[in-house]
Design a protein around this motif. Structure first.
Motif, PDB file in Angstrom:
ATOM      1  N   TYR A 189       0.506  -1.044   0.341  1.00  0.00           N
ATOM      2  CA  TYR A 189       0.082  -0.062  -0.054  1.00  0.00           C
ATOM      3  C   TYR A 189       1.249   1.213  -0.097  1.00  0.00           C
ATOM      4  N   ALA A 190       0.533   2.046  -0.699  1.00  0.00           N
ATOM      5  CA  ALA A 190       1.041   3.489  -0.988  1.00  0.00           C
ATOM      6  C   ALA A 190       2.668   3.467  -1.358  1.00  0.00           C
ATOM      7  N   LEU A 191       2.897   2.390  -2.104  1.00  0.00           N
ATOM      8  CA  LEU A 191       4.549   2.944  -2.633  1.00  0.00           C
ATOM      9  C   LEU A 191       4.195   2.555  -4.116  1.00  0.00           C
ATOM     10  N   SER A 192       4.216   3.371  -4.373  1.00  0.00           N
ATOM     11  CA  SER A 192       4.269   4.582  -6.277  1.00  0.00           C
ATOM     12  C   SER A 192       5.586   4.304  -6.871  1.00  0.00           C
ATOM     13  N   SER A 193       7.006   4.143  -5.562  1.00  0.00           N
ATOM     14  CA  SER A 193       8.144   4.125  -6.649  1.00  0.00           C
ATOM     15  C   SER A 193       8.696   2.907  -7.389  1.00  0.00           C
ATOM     16  N   PHE A 194       7.850   1.526  -6.366  1.00  0.00           N
ATOM     17  CA  PHE A 194       7.753   0.352  -7.921  1.00  0.00           C
ATOM     18  C   PHE A 194       7.505   0.411  -9.173  1.00  0.00           C
ATOM     19  N   THR A 195       8.056  -0.258 -10.195  1.00  0.00           N
ATOM     20  CA  THR A 195       7.500  -0.465 -11.342  1.00  0.00           C
ATOM     21  C   THR A 195       7.161  -1.410 -11.778  1.00  0.00           C
ATOM     22  N   ASP A 196       7.460  -2.214 -13.353  1.00  0.00           N
ATOM     23  CA  ASP A 196       6.404  -2.743 -14.276  1.00  0.00           C
ATOM     24  C   ASP A 196       7.668  -4.081 -13.198  1.00  0.00           C
ATOM     25  N   GLU A 197       8.672  -3.687 -13.784  1.00  0.00           N
ATOM     26  CA  GLU A 197      10.222  -4.283 -13.147  1.00  0.00           C
ATOM     27  C   GLU A 197       9.961  -5.038 -11.965  1.00  0.00           C
ATOM     28  N   ALA A 198       9.490  -5.015 -11.175  1.00  0.00           N
ATOM     29  CA  ALA A 198       9.338  -5.107 -10.448  1.00  0.00           C
ATOM     30  C   ALA A 198       8.905  -6.459 -10.119  1.00  0.00           C
ATOM     31  N   TYR A 199       7.654  -6.143 -10.649  1.00  0.00           N
ATOM     32  CA  TYR A 199       6.555  -8.026 -10.940  1.00  0.00           C
ATOM     33  C   TYR A 199       7.507  -8.594 -11.794  1.00  0.00           C
ATOM     34  N   LYS A 200       7.803  -8.489 -12.650  1.00  0.00           N
ATOM     35  CA  LYS A 200       8.443  -9.275 -13.589  1.00  0.00           C
ATOM     36  C   LYS A 200       8.571 -10.841 -12.544  1.00  0.00           C
ATOM     37  N   LYS A 201       8.603 -11.477 -11.496  1.00  0.00           N
ATOM     38  CA  LYS A 201       9.179 -12.052 -11.121  1.00  0.00           C
ATOM     39  C   LYS A 201       8.320 -12.833 -10.159  1.00  0.00           C
ATOM     40  N   ILE A 202       6.838 -11.913 -10.077  1.00  0.00           N
ATOM     41  CA  ILE A 202       6.025 -12.269  -8.439  1.00  0.00           C
ATOM     42  C   ILE A 202       5.131 -13.751  -8.770  1.00  0.00           C
ATOM     43  N   SER A 203       5.233 -14.595 -10.576  1.00  0.00           N
ATOM     44  CA  SER A 203       4.649 -15.569 -10.521  1.00  0.00           C
ATOM     45  C   SER A 203       5.105 -16.524  -9.686  1.00  0.00           C
ATOM     46  N   VAL A 204       6.483 -16.461  -9.280  1.00  0.00           N
ATOM     47  CA  VAL A 204       7.115 -17.758  -8.688  1.00  0.00           C
ATOM     48  C   VAL A 204       6.502 -17.452  -7.424  1.00  0.00           C
ATOM     49  N   LEU A 205       5.204 -16.557  -6.693  1.00  0.00           N
ATOM     50  CA  LEU A 205       4.305 -16.340  -5.835  1.00  0.00           C
ATOM     51  C   LEU A 205       3.478 -17.333  -5.549  1.00  0.00           C
ATOM     52  N   SER A 206       3.380 -19.054  -6.157  1.00  0.00           N
ATOM     53  CA  SER A 206       2.641 -19.574  -6.505  1.00  0.00           C
ATOM     54  C   SER A 206       1.480 -19.327  -5.578  1.00  0.00           C
ATOM     55  N   HIS A 207       1.662 -19.372  -4.195  1.00  0.00           N
ATOM     56  CA  HIS A 207       0.498 -19.479  -3.169  1.00  0.00           C
ATOM     57  C   HIS A 207      -0.582 -18.233  -2.746  1.00  0.00           C
ATOM     58  N   LEU A 208       0.386 -17.128  -2.920  1.00  0.00           N
ATOM     59  CA  LEU A 208      -0.238 -15.877  -2.814  1.00  0.00           C
ATOM     60  C   LEU A 208      -1.817 -15.381  -3.179  1.00  0.00           C
ATOM     61  N   LYS A 209      -2.422 -15.208  -1.621  1.00  0.00           N
ATOM     62  CA  LYS A 209      -3.598 -15.262  -2.206  1.00  0.00           C
ATOM     63  C   LYS A 209      -4.123 -13.201  -2.019  1.00  0.00           C
ATOM     64  N   PHE A 210      -3.182 -12.077  -0.938  1.00  0.00           N
ATOM     65  CA  PHE A 210      -3.180 -11.220  -0.944  1.00  0.00           C
ATOM     66  C   PHE A 210      -2.389 -10.263  -1.775  1.00  0.00           C
ATOM     67  N   LEU A 211      -2.906  -9.350  -1.652  1.00  0.00           N
ATOM     68  CA  LEU A 211      -2.025  -8.487  -2.732  1.00  0.00           C
ATOM     69  C   LEU A 211      -2.610  -7.045  -2.554  1.00  0.00           C
ATOM     70  N   ASP A 212      -2.168  -6.177  -2.049  1.00  0.00           N
ATOM     71  CA  ASP A 212      -2.766  -4.991  -1.789  1.00  0.00           C
ATOM     72  C   ASP A 212      -1.553  -3.818  -2.732  1.00  0.00           C
ATOM     73  N   LEU A 213      -1.818  -3.594  -3.876  1.00  0.00           N
ATOM     74  CA  LEU A 213      -1.112  -2.870  -4.571  1.00  0.00           C
ATOM     75  C   LEU A 213      -1.900  -1.059  -4.737  1.00  0.00           C
ATOM     76  N   CYS A 214      -2.104  -0.589  -3.963  1.00  0.00           N
ATOM     77  CA  CYS A 214      -3.437   1.068  -3.629  1.00  0.00           C
ATOM     78  C   CYS A 214      -2.096   1.795  -3.698  1.00  0.00           C
ATOM     79  N   GLY A 215      -2.729   2.636  -4.858  1.00  0.00           N
ATOM     80  CA  GLY A 215      -1.495   3.897  -4.778  1.00  0.00           C
ATOM     81  C   GLY A 215      -0.294   2.921  -5.844  1.00  0.00           C
TER      82      GLY A 215
END
Length: 367
Positions: free
Chosen positions: A258-284
């Motif tokens: 929440y409220a972390l506007s500095s992260f870019t698309d680059e950060a999420y390129k490897k998020i697919s390894v989180l195969s158990h992820l259920k809750f994700l808050d990207l507000c802002g």
């Protein structure tokens, strides 16, 4: 008759009261239990005899919390305490935690959960002291602690090897002090932005401290089985630090950015390894685009996704989520002007059986 009355009283005290208290006590808040201890010797003995009632210490929002905690940990009934909450407690600082380390070490050997939310007088020194006593700690929360730095996290990972739930939300300090001139009497006149007299020692200094990528690296290297991580408003963290967590903490189920506007698309390129992820808050997350959201869509077990004010997102990204994350129950698109009825059609086809909350307030493209 007098003898019978005394006998009935004795039976009541020895048999009935314990049975009733055993049933009632499990439904009472800890503060009510402590009040009951004062009612009678029989009730006191009865409650003390149930070890399961004394596995937590709740000092939330209480005054003199430091002294109260030391006193509680000195009592035999708290020798196996598993949960301590000091959320927004008053009058607890590093000195209290140092005393606990020296005098109450044995009482914390079974501690599993420690909540220091809002305890702003606790610094890295206090974190080092308390975590050195809690080798079995699994849940650690220091929301809105402006004195915690990467050094405190270093102490945490050194002392506590079994953490699965971490809350660093709001662990940042951004105090700027400058001398703006001199008064007629020759004394300095400061512009301090509402700072207290005690902080005036930071003359001519920018004193800006945050948890940084160093903390993320420490977490990633030491907690591969981490399940929940809250980084709300930890604004100094970057894409590379977040990626380290994705790669090494593959068991994450809950991630709050929440409220972390500095992260870019680059950060999420490897998020697919989180195969158990259920809750994700990207507000802002103002730099998140459809490309990044398409990577997030690979986390197919997502149940809750907050995209509030992710202003670069369009139908393309939301449709990718709809087609892949078919277990979604909560989705917020609040404030996203780039989405239209097309994404709603995709959501209705894929998530109609699971979706319970869909927020499209401020989505002017949706009719």
């Amino acid at each position: 008759m007098e003898g019978e009355g005394e006998e009935q009283t004795s039976i009541w005290n020895k048999e009935t009261v314990p049975k009733v208290m055993k049933i009632v006590s499990t439904r009472l808040a800890q503060r009510d239990l402590i009040s009951l201890l004062l009612l009678s010797p029989w009730i006191h003995r009865t409650l003390i005899s149930y070890p399961s009632l004394w596995l937590s210490i709740d000092l939330r929002e209480m005054n003199n919390a430091g002294d109260r905690l030391i006193a509680a940990l000195s009592l035999p009934r708290y020798q196996h305490v598993k949960q301590i909450s000091l959320e927004f407690a008053q009058d607890i600082d590093d000195d209290h935690l140092e005393v606990i380390k020296s005098k109450c070490l044995g009482s914390l050997q079974d501690l599993e959960s420690l909540n220091l939310n809002g305890c702003q007088k606790i610094s890295d020194k206090g974190i080092e002291a308390i975590t050195s006593c809690c080798l079995k700690l699994e849940v650690f929360s220091i929301y809105w602690n402006v004195r915690a730095t990467d050094e405190g996290v270093k102490h945490l990972v050194k002392n506590c090897k079994y953490i699965v739930d971490l809350n660093f939300s709001g662990c940042k300090s951004d105090w700027r002090f400058r001398c703006s001139g001199y008064q007629e009497n020759g004394e300095k006149a400061y512009s301090t932005g509402g700072c207290t007299k005690d902080t005036m020692a930071y003359d001519f200094m920018d004193h800006i401290r945050h948890l940084s990528d160093k903390s993320l690296q420490l977490v990633a290297d030491n907690y591969p089985e981490l399940e929940s991580l809250n980084l709300t408003r930890c604004v100094k963290m970057t894409d590379s630090g977040l990626q380290q967590v994705f790669v090494k903490c593959s068991f994450l189920q809950s991630l709050n950015l929440y409220a972390l506007s500095s992260f870019t698309d680059e950060a999420y390129k490897k998020i697919s390894v989180l195969s158990h992820l259920k809750f994700l808050d990207l507000c802002g997350a103002q730099n998140l685009s459809d490309d990044g959201l398409s990577c997030i869509a690979k986390c197919k077990k997502l149940v809750s996704l907050n995209l509030t004010w992710c202003v670069r997102v369009t139908d393309v990204g939301v449709i990718a989520i709809a087609e892949s994350c078919t277990s979604l129950e909560f989705l917020s698109l609040f404030g996203i002007v780039g989405v239209t009825d097309k994404c709603l059609e995709a959501l209705s086809k894929s998530c109609a059986n699971t979706m319970t909350t869909l927020d499209v307030n401020g989505c002017i493209g949706i009719k």
